[in-house]
Design an enzyme around this catalytic site. Structure first.
Site, PDB file in Angstrom:
ATOM      1  N   TYR A 292      -1.660  -0.746  11.113  1.00 40.42           N
ATOM      2  CA  TYR A 292      -1.818  -1.387   9.795  1.00 40.42           C
ATOM      3  C   TYR A 292      -0.671  -1.008   8.860  1.00 40.42           C
ATOM      4  CZ  TYR A 292      -3.222  -1.786   4.914  1.00 40.42           C
ATOM      5  OH  TYR A 292      -3.220  -2.035   3.564  1.00 40.42           O
TER       6      TYR A 292
ATOM      7  N   LYS B 198       2.401  -3.276   7.208  1.00 48.25           N
ATOM      8  CA  LYS B 198       2.641  -3.421   5.764  1.00 48.25           C
ATOM      9  C   LYS B 198       4.057  -2.943   5.418  1.00 48.25           C
ATOM     10  CE  LYS B 198       0.172  -4.615   2.958  1.00 48.25           C
ATOM     11  NZ  LYS B 198      -0.203  -5.957   2.413  1.00 48.25           N
TER      12      LYS B 198
ATOM     13  N   THR C 100       0.823  -1.212   0.000  1.00 50.38           N
ATOM     14  CA  THR C 100       0.000   0.000   0.000  1.00 50.38           C
ATOM     15  C   THR C 100       0.858   1.264   0.000  1.00 50.38           C
ATOM     16  OG1 THR C 100      -1.521   1.277   1.401  1.00 50.38           O
ATOM     17  CG2 THR C 100      -0.092  -0.281   2.525  1.00 50.38           C
ATOM     18  N   ASP C 101       0.285   2.352  -0.490  1.00 48.57           N
ATOM     19  CA  ASP C 101       1.002   3.641  -0.444  1.00 48.57           C
ATOM     20  C   ASP C 101       1.091   4.184   0.980  1.00 48.57           C
ATOM     21  OD1 ASP C 101      -1.660   4.362  -0.089  1.00 48.57           O
ATOM     22  OD2 ASP C 101      -1.704   5.832  -1.717  1.00 48.57           O
ATOM     23  N   GLU C 102       0.310   3.602   1.900  1.00 52.94           N
ATOM     24  CA  GLU C 102       0.318   4.118   3.282  1.00 52.94           C
ATOM     25  C   GLU C 102       1.657   3.909   3.974  1.00 52.94           C
ATOM     26  OE1 GLU C 102      -2.959   3.053   5.687  1.00 52.94           O
ATOM     27  OE2 GLU C 102      -4.397   3.301   4.067  1.00 52.94           O
TER      28      GLU C 102
END
Ligand code: NAD
Ligand code: TDX
Length: 332
Positions: A148, A152, A121-123
């Site tokens: 989260y 990741k 993810t870009d997060e």
């Protein structure tokens, strides 16, 4: 590529990728999925049984993973605990699945020299200011905000280390926010669509000005397939479709679709550590692998998604009340 193991292939994005593989390749697909609250058998029902097989099991369980990796030509790894709000309420499953699960898969593909694609993810890059002209690139430093996104980010680092230290043939993709059919009603767009269908007001966190960079899940799948087929080993590719929108703008578009006043919004408690803005620069993927999104028009994709939720109430209703009860406890 003959046999592809898709972890999390009964979830929102993984199931879309399973359909994509069946439609566009000759591969046999094995789905490994723990069938958590986020999984749906319906999302992969009706696919040819000689092409797709579902194995119910945990990616963190070596005894489950080992024989499946041994017979795979490639593993595409979607399985994860995926919801930020859940990670704030109880981080433990995020550590086990996203970190221990990814580690368990990496060890198995290392033993059997299997091609690995890690879906992320870009997060992992943290957030941007609203007025920052920059977007995330493959070189942006990691700075995750939530349990989260930290889990990741950690899983990405494991993949990078297994490439460098053990020669695992892996690629990584970091994608922006997905929307489309089969997304769980806990997530922003399905939650607001189903709230409005139920005659309630959409629930927006904080001031609603947070920006997400929306991409249709079909476009995410086509990008992952391009990377699996043509990506360079050891590389990271950012996936995005230039779909930046503020949360309040998305909610207003949903309200307009239903003929409701645009300010008919319930402003609720903000998310702890709420990331302000995500934005993806996807030039590397587009130029190197000649990838283009098909859903360039977010409003058209949103309309199609709203219609899908109107037509699939039997699918989402069983999860709706429990999801809302959890949010209500937190004043959200
Ligand atoms: P989802 O929650 O809809 O699906 C996750 C799937 O993984 C479910 O089917 C679940 O049963 C399965 N799963 C969970 N724990 C498991 C375990 N221990 N073993 C086996 N299966 C397990 O999530 P999603 O939105 O489809 O996201 C899929 C992947 O894409 C995730 O890795 C996520 O981080 C990534 N991603 C999501 C988005 C997004 O906008 N949703 C954006 C970028 C990246
Ligand atoms: O009811 C809500 N009201 C609201 O304002 C919900 C559920 C969310 N929000 C806000 C929070 C975010 O700014 O909407 C935005 C999107 O929220 P989510 O759907 O929870 O997505 P996000 O936290 O951005 O993370 C998503 O994109 C990246 C996916 O859930 C992740 O799995 C993915 O990695």
């Amino acid at each position: 590529m003959e046999r592809i193991l898709v972890t999390g292939g009964a979830g929102f994005i993984g199931s879309n990728f399973v359909h994509h593989l069946v439609d566009r390749t000759d591969a046999e697909v094995v789905v490994l999925d723990k069938m958590t609250y986020a999984a749906s058998r319906d999302s992969i029902a009706g696919l040819p049984t000689d092409r797709v097989r579902l194995v119910e099991g945990d990616i963190a369980d070596e005894a489950v993973v080992e024989p499946l990796a041994a017979e795979a030509d490639a593993v595409v790894h979607y399985a994860a605990e995926s919801h930020n709000d859940n990670s704030l309420a109880d981080p433990a499953p995020f550590i086990r699945t996203n970190l221990v699960g990814t580690f368990t898969l990496l060890e198995a593909v290392r033993r059997h020299d299997v091609r690995f694609h890690h879906v992320s993810t870009d997060e992992v890059y943290g957030d941007l200011d609203l007025n920052d002209p920059k977007r995330f690139t493959e070189d942006t430093p990691y700075q995750p905000s939530s349990p989260y996104s930290a889990s990741k980010a950690g899983s990405d680092h494991l993949v990078r280390a297994w490439v460098r230290s053990f020669g695992v043939r892996a690629t990584i993709s970091n994608c922006s926010n997905n929307y489309g059919p089969w997304q769980h009603v806990e997530k922003f767009i399905p939650r607001q669509i189903t709230e409005v269908i139920d005659g309630r007001r959409p629930r927006v966190y904080g001031d609603g000005l947070n920006v997400r960079d929306w991409i249709h899940t079909e476009d995410h799948s086509s990008a992952v397939l391009a990377i699996l087929e043509r990506g360079r080993i050891g590389e990271t590719y950012l996936i995005g479709a230039d779909g930046e929108r503020s949360n309040v703008d998305v909610v207003r578009a949903i309200l307009r679709h239903f003929g409701r006043p645009e300010d008919d919004i319930e402003w609720v408690t903000d998310r702890a550590g709420h990331d302000r803005r995500y934005a993806i620069e996807s030039g590397k993927l587009r130029h190197e692998l000649d990838w283009q999104p098909r859903y360039a028009d977010f409003d058209a994709g949103l309309t199609q998604t709203i219609e899908w939720y109107q037509q699939h109430q039997d699918w989402w209703r069983p999860a709706k009340a429990a999801t809302e009860a959890k949010y209500a406890q937190k004043g959200q």
